[in-house]
Design a protein around this motif. Structure first.
Motif, PDB file in Angstrom:
ATOM      1  N   MET A  64       0.845  -1.195   0.000  1.00  0.00           N
ATOM      2  CA  MET A  64       0.000   0.000   0.000  1.00  0.00           C
ATOM      3  C   MET A  64       0.878   1.243   0.000  1.00  0.00           C
ATOM      4  SD  MET A  64      -2.939   1.179   2.728  1.00  0.00           S
ATOM      5  CE  MET A  64      -2.352  -0.046   3.823  1.00  0.00           C
ATOM      6  N   GLN A  65       0.399   2.248  -0.716  1.00  0.00           N
ATOM      7  CA  GLN A  65       1.111   3.511  -0.799  1.00  0.00           C
ATOM      8  C   GLN A  65       0.094   4.615  -1.038  1.00  0.00           C
ATOM      9  OE1 GLN A  65       4.456   3.147  -3.388  1.00  0.00           O
ATOM     10  NE2 GLN A  65       4.761   5.343  -3.599  1.00  0.00           N
ATOM     11  N   PHE A  66       0.388   5.801  -0.560  1.00  0.00           N
ATOM     12  CA  PHE A  66      -0.481   6.951  -0.756  1.00  0.00           C
ATOM     13  C   PHE A  66       0.267   8.012  -1.539  1.00  0.00           C
ATOM     14  CE2 PHE A  66      -1.900   4.890   3.106  1.00  0.00           C
ATOM     15  CZ  PHE A  66      -3.275   4.896   2.995  1.00  0.00           C
ATOM     16  N   ILE A  67      -0.466   8.740  -2.384  1.00  0.00           N
ATOM     17  CA  ILE A  67       0.096   9.918  -3.035  1.00  0.00           C
ATOM     18  C   ILE A  67      -0.895  11.063  -2.863  1.00  0.00           C
ATOM     19  CG2 ILE A  67       1.400   8.591  -4.749  1.00  0.00           C
ATOM     20  CD1 ILE A  67      -0.747   9.585  -6.836  1.00  0.00           C
ATOM     21  N   ASN A  68      -0.382  12.252  -2.970  1.00  0.00           N
ATOM     22  CA  ASN A  68      -1.249  13.420  -3.003  1.00  0.00           C
ATOM     23  C   ASN A  68      -1.541  13.719  -4.466  1.00  0.00           C
ATOM     24  OD1 ASN A  68      -1.458  13.997  -0.216  1.00  0.00           O
ATOM     25  ND2 ASN A  68       0.647  14.738  -0.264  1.00  0.00           N
ATOM     26  N   SER A  69      -2.775  14.134  -4.721  1.00  0.00           N
ATOM     27  CA  SER A  69      -3.173  14.490  -6.083  1.00  0.00           C
ATOM     28  C   SER A  69      -3.935  15.800  -6.017  1.00  0.00           C
ATOM     29  CB  SER A  69      -4.055  13.386  -6.676  1.00  0.00           C
ATOM     30  OG  SER A  69      -5.397  13.517  -6.228  1.00  0.00           O
ATOM     31  N   PRO A  70      -4.207  16.404  -7.153  1.00  0.00           N
ATOM     32  CA  PRO A  70      -5.024  17.626  -7.154  1.00  0.00           C
ATOM     33  C   PRO A  70      -6.433  17.389  -6.611  1.00  0.00           C
ATOM     34  CG  PRO A  70      -3.935  17.332  -9.280  1.00  0.00           C
ATOM     35  CD  PRO A  70      -3.695  16.086  -8.487  1.00  0.00           C
ATOM     36  N   LEU A  71      -6.834  16.120  -6.511  1.00  0.00           N
ATOM     37  CA  LEU A  71      -8.166  15.764  -6.015  1.00  0.00           C
ATOM     38  C   LEU A  71      -8.127  15.209  -4.599  1.00  0.00           C
ATOM     39  CD1 LEU A  71      -9.461  14.124  -9.299  1.00  0.00           C
ATOM     40  CD2 LEU A  71      -9.983  16.396  -8.412  1.00  0.00           C
ATOM     41  N   PHE A 127      -9.658   7.158  -4.222  1.00  0.00           N
ATOM     42  CA  PHE A 127      -9.576   8.433  -3.518  1.00  0.00           C
ATOM     43  C   PHE A 127      -9.944   8.183  -2.066  1.00  0.00           C
ATOM     44  CE2 PHE A 127     -10.565   9.563  -7.920  1.00  0.00           C
ATOM     45  CZ  PHE A 127      -9.529  10.443  -8.182  1.00  0.00           C
ATOM     46  N   VAL A 128      -9.186   8.760  -1.152  1.00  0.00           N
ATOM     47  CA  VAL A 128      -9.465   8.620   0.271  1.00  0.00           C
ATOM     48  C   VAL A 128      -9.544  10.011   0.882  1.00  0.00           C
ATOM     49  CG1 VAL A 128      -8.473   6.308   0.510  1.00  0.00           C
ATOM     50  CG2 VAL A 128      -7.004   8.306   0.799  1.00  0.00           C
ATOM     51  N   SER A 129     -10.234  10.106   2.009  1.00  0.00           N
ATOM     52  CA  SER A 129     -10.401  11.424   2.620  1.00  0.00           C
ATOM     53  C   SER A 129      -9.152  11.880   3.361  1.00  0.00           C
ATOM     54  CB  SER A 129     -11.616  11.434   3.546  1.00  0.00           C
ATOM     55  OG  SER A 129     -11.494  10.421   4.512  1.00  0.00           O
ATOM     56  N   THR A 130      -8.405  10.935   3.910  1.00  0.00           N
ATOM     57  CA  THR A 130      -7.167  11.278   4.616  1.00  0.00           C
ATOM     58  C   THR A 130      -6.156  10.168   4.424  1.00  0.00           C
ATOM     59  OG1 THR A 130      -7.919  10.237   6.656  1.00  0.00           O
ATOM     60  CG2 THR A 130      -8.341  12.595   6.442  1.00  0.00           C
ATOM     61  N   VAL A 131      -4.901  10.516   4.591  1.00  0.00           N
ATOM     62  CA  VAL A 131      -3.844   9.519   4.584  1.00  0.00           C
ATOM     63  C   VAL A 131      -3.713   9.030   6.011  1.00  0.00           C
ATOM     64  CG1 VAL A 131      -1.391   9.092   4.217  1.00  0.00           C
ATOM     65  CG2 VAL A 131      -2.654  10.571   2.648  1.00  0.00           C
ATOM     66  N   PHE A 132      -3.815   7.735   6.195  1.00  0.00           N
ATOM     67  CA  PHE A 132      -3.785   7.152   7.531  1.00  0.00           C
ATOM     68  C   PHE A 132      -2.357   7.087   8.040  1.00  0.00           C
ATOM     69  CE2 PHE A 132      -8.142   6.160   7.412  1.00  0.00           C
ATOM     70  CZ  PHE A 132      -8.431   5.813   6.108  1.00  0.00           C
ATOM     71  N   THR A 145       3.663  -0.453  -6.510  1.00  0.00           N
ATOM     72  CA  THR A 145       2.985   0.760  -6.039  1.00  0.00           C
ATOM     73  C   THR A 145       3.818   1.995  -6.368  1.00  0.00           C
ATOM     74  OG1 THR A 145       3.852   0.623  -3.765  1.00  0.00           O
ATOM     75  CG2 THR A 145       1.721  -0.444  -4.210  1.00  0.00           C
ATOM     76  N   ASP A 146       5.157   1.856  -6.326  1.00  0.00           N
ATOM     77  CA  ASP A 146       6.023   2.975  -6.724  1.00  0.00           C
ATOM     78  C   ASP A 146       5.791   3.344  -8.187  1.00  0.00           C
ATOM     79  OD1 ASP A 146       7.254   3.370  -4.253  1.00  0.00           O
ATOM     80  OD2 ASP A 146       9.009   2.135  -4.766  1.00  0.00           O
ATOM     81  N   SER A 147       5.695   2.325  -9.047  1.00  0.00           N
ATOM     82  CA  SER A 147       5.460   2.567 -10.470  1.00  0.00           C
ATOM     83  C   SER A 147       4.097   3.221 -10.689  1.00  0.00           C
ATOM     84  CB  SER A 147       5.557   1.252 -11.247  1.00  0.00           C
ATOM     85  OG  SER A 147       5.354   1.473 -12.619  1.00  0.00           O
ATOM     86  N   ALA A 148       3.074   2.720  -9.989  1.00  0.00           N
ATOM     87  CA  ALA A 148       1.741   3.318 -10.110  1.00  0.00           C
ATOM     88  C   ALA A 148       1.752   4.752  -9.619  1.00  0.00           C
ATOM     89  CB  ALA A 148       0.719   2.489  -9.336  1.00  0.00           C
ATOM     90  N   ALA A 149       2.437   5.007  -8.513  1.00  0.00           N
ATOM     91  CA  ALA A 149       2.515   6.366  -7.975  1.00  0.00           C
ATOM     92  C   ALA A 149       3.179   7.308  -8.976  1.00  0.00           C
ATOM     93  CB  ALA A 149       3.271   6.367  -6.645  1.00  0.00           C
ATOM     94  N   ALA A 150       4.259   6.855  -9.581  1.00  0.00           N
ATOM     95  CA  ALA A 150       4.958   7.674 -10.569  1.00  0.00           C
ATOM     96  C   ALA A 150       4.084   7.943 -11.789  1.00  0.00           C
ATOM     97  CB  ALA A 150       6.265   6.999 -10.986  1.00  0.00           C
TER      98      ALA A 150
END
Length: 154
Positions: free
Chosen positions: A3-10, A27-32, A45-50
């Motif tokens: 699992m990994q989280f990124i920030n997006s414009p949304l 999309f999640v409301s907060t990063v846990f 997940t790194d590749s997806a994040a990039a």
């Protein structure tokens, strides 16, 4: 499970993967933080994040990721067909039903579309109502509208 989280414009986006592919993007409301949901990234997940970051920056319009979403055979068929909808275009649920050679399955296509666990990469946001209106989106219609507008940029 990775699992990994990124920030997006949304807002924050959660990426999950198994050893065989991406299992979810949502999309999640907060990063846990803390131990409730610790981030455990992987090469996938790194590749997806990039790739997602490049998509949001406007420099990527086609994803290249192994996908491993869990679903019924019918859902898998719908999700594969969604992946054929070109960047910057839209289609209707009836178009997807025709794409899977089951023109009477429009409602079932809508249900499968709504259960798509891999947002953006499996572009369920590109499906609109037959009359051209925006219809349901798990992330919210505001996000769907933003994604469609983002893909219309030259």
């Amino acid at each position: 499970m990775y699992m990994q989280f990124i920030n997006s414009p949304l807002g924050p986006v959660k990426i999950t993967a198994s050893d065989s592919g991406i299992t979810g993007i949502s999309f999640v409301s907060t990063v846990f933080a803390g131990t409730a949901q610790p981030s455990q990234p992987s090469a996938l997940t790194d590749s997806a994040a990039a790739q997602l970051s490049a998509y949001f920056a406007g420099s990527l319009n086609r994803f290249d990721l192994p996908l491993a979403a869990q679903g019924t055979a019918f859902q898998q068929q719908v999700w594969r067909t969604l992946c054929t909808v070109p960047f910057g275009t839209t289609c209707s649920y009836a178009d997807i039903a025709r794409g899977i050679s089951n023109v009477k399955a429009v409602r079932a296509v809508g249900a499968a579309n709504g259960r798509n666990p891999i947002a953006i990469v499996v572009p369920c946001h590109r499906v609109i109502g037959a009359n051209g209106t925006l219809t349901g989106y798990a992330g919210g219609l505001d996000k769907k509208a933003w994604l469609l507008k983002h893909e219309q940029r030259p």
